[in-house]
Design a protein around this motif. Structure first.
Motif, short mmCIF file in Angstrom:
data_model
loop_
_atom_site.label_atom_id
_atom_site.label_comp_id
_atom_site.label_asym_id
_atom_site.label_seq_id
_atom_site.Cartn_x
_atom_site.Cartn_y
_atom_site.Cartn_z
N THR A 187 0.59 -0.52 0.00
CA THR A 187 -0.12 0.14 0.05
C THR A 187 0.86 1.21 -0.15
OG1 THR A 187 -1.97 -0.91 1.12
CG2 THR A 187 -1.78 1.81 1.29
N LEU A 188 1.87 1.09 0.78
CA LEU A 188 2.54 2.84 0.97
C LEU A 188 4.20 2.95 0.59
CD1 LEU A 188 3.34 5.27 2.45
CD2 LEU A 188 4.26 4.03 4.45
N ALA A 189 3.71 3.25 -0.83
CA ALA A 189 5.13 3.44 -1.59
C ALA A 189 7.19 3.78 -1.05
CB ALA A 189 5.35 4.09 -3.25
N GLY A 190 6.53 4.63 0.36
CA GLY A 190 7.52 4.99 0.49
C GLY A 190 7.31 6.70 1.67
N TRP A 191 8.56 7.01 2.28
CA TRP A 191 8.45 7.83 3.24
C TRP A 191 8.97 9.43 2.55
CZ3 TRP A 191 5.07 6.86 7.16
CH2 TRP A 191 6.18 5.08 7.07
N SER A 192 8.45 10.56 2.97
CA SER A 192 9.21 12.09 2.66
C SER A 192 9.47 12.50 4.10
CB SER A 192 8.10 12.78 1.91
OG SER A 192 8.22 13.47 1.95
N VAL A 193 10.63 13.00 4.15
CA VAL A 193 11.39 13.36 5.23
C VAL A 193 11.50 14.87 4.68
CG1 VAL A 193 12.54 13.76 7.06
CG2 VAL A 193 12.00 10.95 5.40
N PRO A 194 10.82 15.94 5.39
CA PRO A 194 11.05 17.44 5.56
C PRO A 194 12.25 18.45 5.77
CG PRO A 194 9.47 16.83 6.85
CD PRO A 194 8.93 15.55 6.45
N HIS A 195 12.53 18.86 5.85
CA HIS A 195 13.95 19.74 6.43
C HIS A 195 13.46 20.83 7.09
CE1 HIS A 195 18.13 20.19 7.66
NE2 HIS A 195 18.63 21.36 7.01
N HIS A 196 12.80 21.14 8.08
CA HIS A 196 12.76 22.11 8.95
C HIS A 196 11.60 23.28 8.71
CE1 HIS A 196 17.82 22.70 10.35
NE2 HIS A 196 16.96 21.64 10.69
N PRO B 247 14.11 12.60 1.12
CA PRO B 247 14.79 13.67 2.08
C PRO B 247 14.40 14.81 1.10
CG PRO B 247 17.18 12.57 1.70
CD PRO B 247 15.19 11.70 1.28
N HIS B 248 13.93 16.01 1.60
CA HIS B 248 14.31 17.39 1.16
C HIS B 248 15.36 17.84 1.61
CE1 HIS B 248 9.10 17.53 1.08
NE2 HIS B 248 9.73 15.91 1.47
N PHE B 249 16.23 18.84 0.83
CA PHE B 249 16.86 19.49 1.28
C PHE B 249 16.44 21.54 0.46
CE2 PHE B 249 20.49 16.00 -0.50
CZ PHE B 249 20.24 15.50 1.01
N THR B 250 17.00 21.76 1.93
CA THR B 250 16.35 23.23 1.57
C THR B 250 17.11 24.09 0.84
OG1 THR B 250 16.31 23.28 3.84
CG2 THR B 250 14.70 22.96 3.10
N SER C 245 14.90 23.48 15.03
CA SER C 245 14.94 22.23 17.01
C SER C 245 14.48 20.91 16.26
CB SER C 245 14.22 23.03 17.64
OG SER C 245 14.52 24.33 18.03
N ARG C 246 14.84 20.94 15.16
CA ARG C 246 14.64 19.69 14.54
C ARG C 246 15.45 18.51 13.53
NH1 ARG C 246 8.33 18.22 14.00
NH2 ARG C 246 7.37 20.77 13.89
N ALA C 247 15.40 17.53 14.09
CA ALA C 247 16.75 16.74 13.13
C ALA C 247 16.75 17.00 12.00
CB ALA C 247 16.83 15.30 13.36
N ALA C 248 17.49 17.38 11.13
CA ALA C 248 18.18 17.48 9.64
C ALA C 248 17.62 15.97 8.31
CB ALA C 248 19.44 17.19 8.92
N SER C 249 17.07 16.17 7.28
CA SER C 249 16.29 15.73 7.57
C SER C 249 17.02 14.63 6.21
CB SER C 249 15.66 15.98 5.38
OG SER C 249 16.83 16.45 4.92
#
Length: 390
Positions: A58-67, A94-97, A73-77
């Motif tokens: 059902t699930l193809a994967g995850w998207s992990v944003p950066h801040h 992961p997202h790169f900003t 105050s969150r872990a980097a993506s």
């Protein structure tokens, strides 16, 4: 590459008998790293339990944003993505900003991700670090650094746009394409040049140069090719309108994006016009479009979501964000349960309409706490039922 096949070779790897993916429509879920936490074990366990609760494939994967939302105050993506992938055995993007990063640092991020076998990333300018919601003109009125050719004047969506044309098998591959590299553009209306030294177009240019020319910013030649797919963000429902937003999205594909990940779709008519314009410009011949769909757990979060959404909402999203107690809602828990049911229906209907408009997949944006993750499974089941009724 496995992640490329999982996302884009639909018929080969995703069984047609399963619910949401159904062999042709992958679903990803955004996983935001926890605020003020350096131990990610509880966070990864939460999403492992969510993945285990869903039917297979059902699930193809995850998207992990950066801040996201300017919260730093969150872990980097990138490290958060590696932890989540190890815990769930699912692909991560992961997202790169550009916030707080110059061109050399962004190039290092991309090379490091490639060395860690990350095969797809989302490249974005990043949210400005401010407490108030960003104004519309800061986000959507920056000049285009690329001229996007168009052979005809932009028409309004017509009946011929209602059915998406057949997909070309070569979509998603920009190998051999001409890319504009070596430039650097300012961040437009961003709050601070020191915090946003580059923007997403500059980041796409850096990434494209690494992939296509195999040359770094200082002229060093890469010994091995950069095998990575790049996604850029699009805002189909935002002001000033879908035609302008499609033009900006086309410019990002011209800059090297293989995928367009949209902000939450809150107006299906605007998204349909956006997709129609992308097809007219032949953007969908070279890039995939993944529609963003918000899943909101509680009425209080809906009002916050509305404030941070610079777009015109359609009727179903207006009803959801304006949801108020009825005489049948005897207490707060009843009101929350009624809102959750309405949210599931709205998100599933939006997924269904995005697929009908020609989207290639969907990214679910959970606007909720960990205890509400069961709503995501309910949305996926409801969407599968809608598709089965077609």
């Amino acid at each position: 590459f496995d992640i490329f096949s999982l996302f884009f070779t639909f018929g080969d790897l995703l069984p047609t008998s399963t619910g949401v993916c159904a062999g042709s429509f992958p679903t990803l879920i955004e996983a935001v790293p926890p605020l003020g936490e350096c131990d990610l074990s509880a966070w990864t366990s939460t999403f492992s339990a969510l993945a285990a609760s869903l039917p297979p494939n059902t699930l193809a994967g995850w998207s992990v944003p950066h801040h996201p939302m300017g919260a730093t105050s969150r872990a980097a993506s990138l490290p958060a993505s590696l932890a989540l992938s190890a815990a769930t055995r699912l692909p991560v993007t992961p997202h790169f900003t550009c916030r707080g990063r110059d061109a050399a640092a962004l190039q290092g991020d991309l090379l490091g991700a490639a060395a860690l076998s990350i095969e797809s990333v989302v490249l974005v300018t990043g949210d400005p670090p401010q407490q108030q919601p960003p104004t519309v003109h800061n986000l959507h009125h920056m000049p285009l650094p690329f001229a996007v050719p168009c052979t005809a004047a932009s028409p309004e969506p017509s009946a011929e746009c209602s059915t998406p044309p057949p997909r070309e098998p070569s979509k998603g591959s920009n190998e051999g394409a001409e890319v504009a590299v070596g430039g650097s553009w300012s961040g437009g209306g961003c709050a601070s040049e020191s915090l946003l030294a580059e923007d997403s177009f500059a980041l796409l240019a850096i990434a494209s140069q690494l992939r296509h020319q195999r040359v770094t910013l200082d002229g060093t030649r890469l010994k091995s090719p950069l095998r990575m797919m790049f996604a850029a963000c699009a805002a189909p429902c935002a002001l000033p309108g879908p035609l302008y937003n499609a033009q900006r999205a086309a410019a990002k594909v011209a800059a090297g994006a293989d995928m367009l990940w949209t902000q939450p779709v809150v107006n299906s008519a605007a998204f349909d016009a956006f997709m129609c314009e992308l097809r007219r410009r032949r953007v969908t011949d070279n890039a995939y479009v993944l529609a963003g769909v918000a899943v909101i757990a509680r009425p209080q979060l809906a009002s916050r979501f509305r404030r941070w959404t610079p777009a015109s909402l359609d009727d179903k999203w207006e009803r959801l964000c304006g949801h108020s107690p009825t005489p049948a809602d005897t207490n707060a828990s009843d009101h929350t349960a009624a809102f959750a049911a309405a949210s599931v229906e709205t998100a599933a209907r939006t997924m269904h309409e995005a697929r009908a408009a020609g989207a290639d997949g969907v990214v679910l944006y959970p606007v909720m706490g960990a205890r509400d993750h069961g709503l995501l499974a309910a949305v996926l089941r409801s969407a599968a039922q809608l598709w089965a009724q077609q």
